[in-house]
Design a protein around this motif. Structure first.
Motif: not given
Length: 132
Positions: A76-88
């Motif tokens: 579902a590309r929900q926080p906290p996983f997706f934003p952290t993945l893209v930021r890394l």
């Protein structure tokens, strides 16, 4: 150690071993001889303490829940996983791959916990034994 003594030790080591009554008893024991234990995990219906069984099931349930929730949040590309993945710096499609893998892992763990899958899948060419 003198040469004479080392020859005697070598000759004694080369002499064939004569079995004794104790050796026969050792050979009849199941499992590896060096530890005297039986091979494999305890079978169902064995005397596994209730606390250990409850701990195993609780741990398995926690891992299944984490896999399922994490997989859904990745897909579902929900926080906290997706934003952290893209930021890394990882590509966004990695979230889809990880989410799918986590949901598949949760499904396999549920099937194994229900007893619908064997403990170990046989390797190619290996003899197939009944699952526990």
């Amino acid at each position: 150690m003198s040469i004479r003594r080392s020859r005697a030790v070598t000759a004694e080591a080369e002499r064939p071993h004569e079995p004794t009554a104790g050796d026969e008893r050792e050979q009849s024991k199941p499992g590896p001889r060096w530890c005297g234990a039986t091979a494999g995990p305890p079978r169902r219906g064995s005397a596994v303490p209730v606390v250990e069984r409850v701990a195993r099931r609780a741990t398995t349930g926690i891992v299944i829940a984490e896999c399922a929730v994490g997989g859904v949040l990745y897909l579902a590309r929900q926080p906290p996983f997706f934003p952290t993945l893209v930021r890394l710096g990882y590509p966004p499609y990695l979230a889809t791959m990880l989410g799918t893998a986590k949901l598949l892992a949760a499904g396999v763990l549920v099937l194994r916990a229900a007893g619908l899958l064997p403990r170990f899948l046989p390797l190619e060419g290996a003899p197939v034994r009944a699952s526990s």
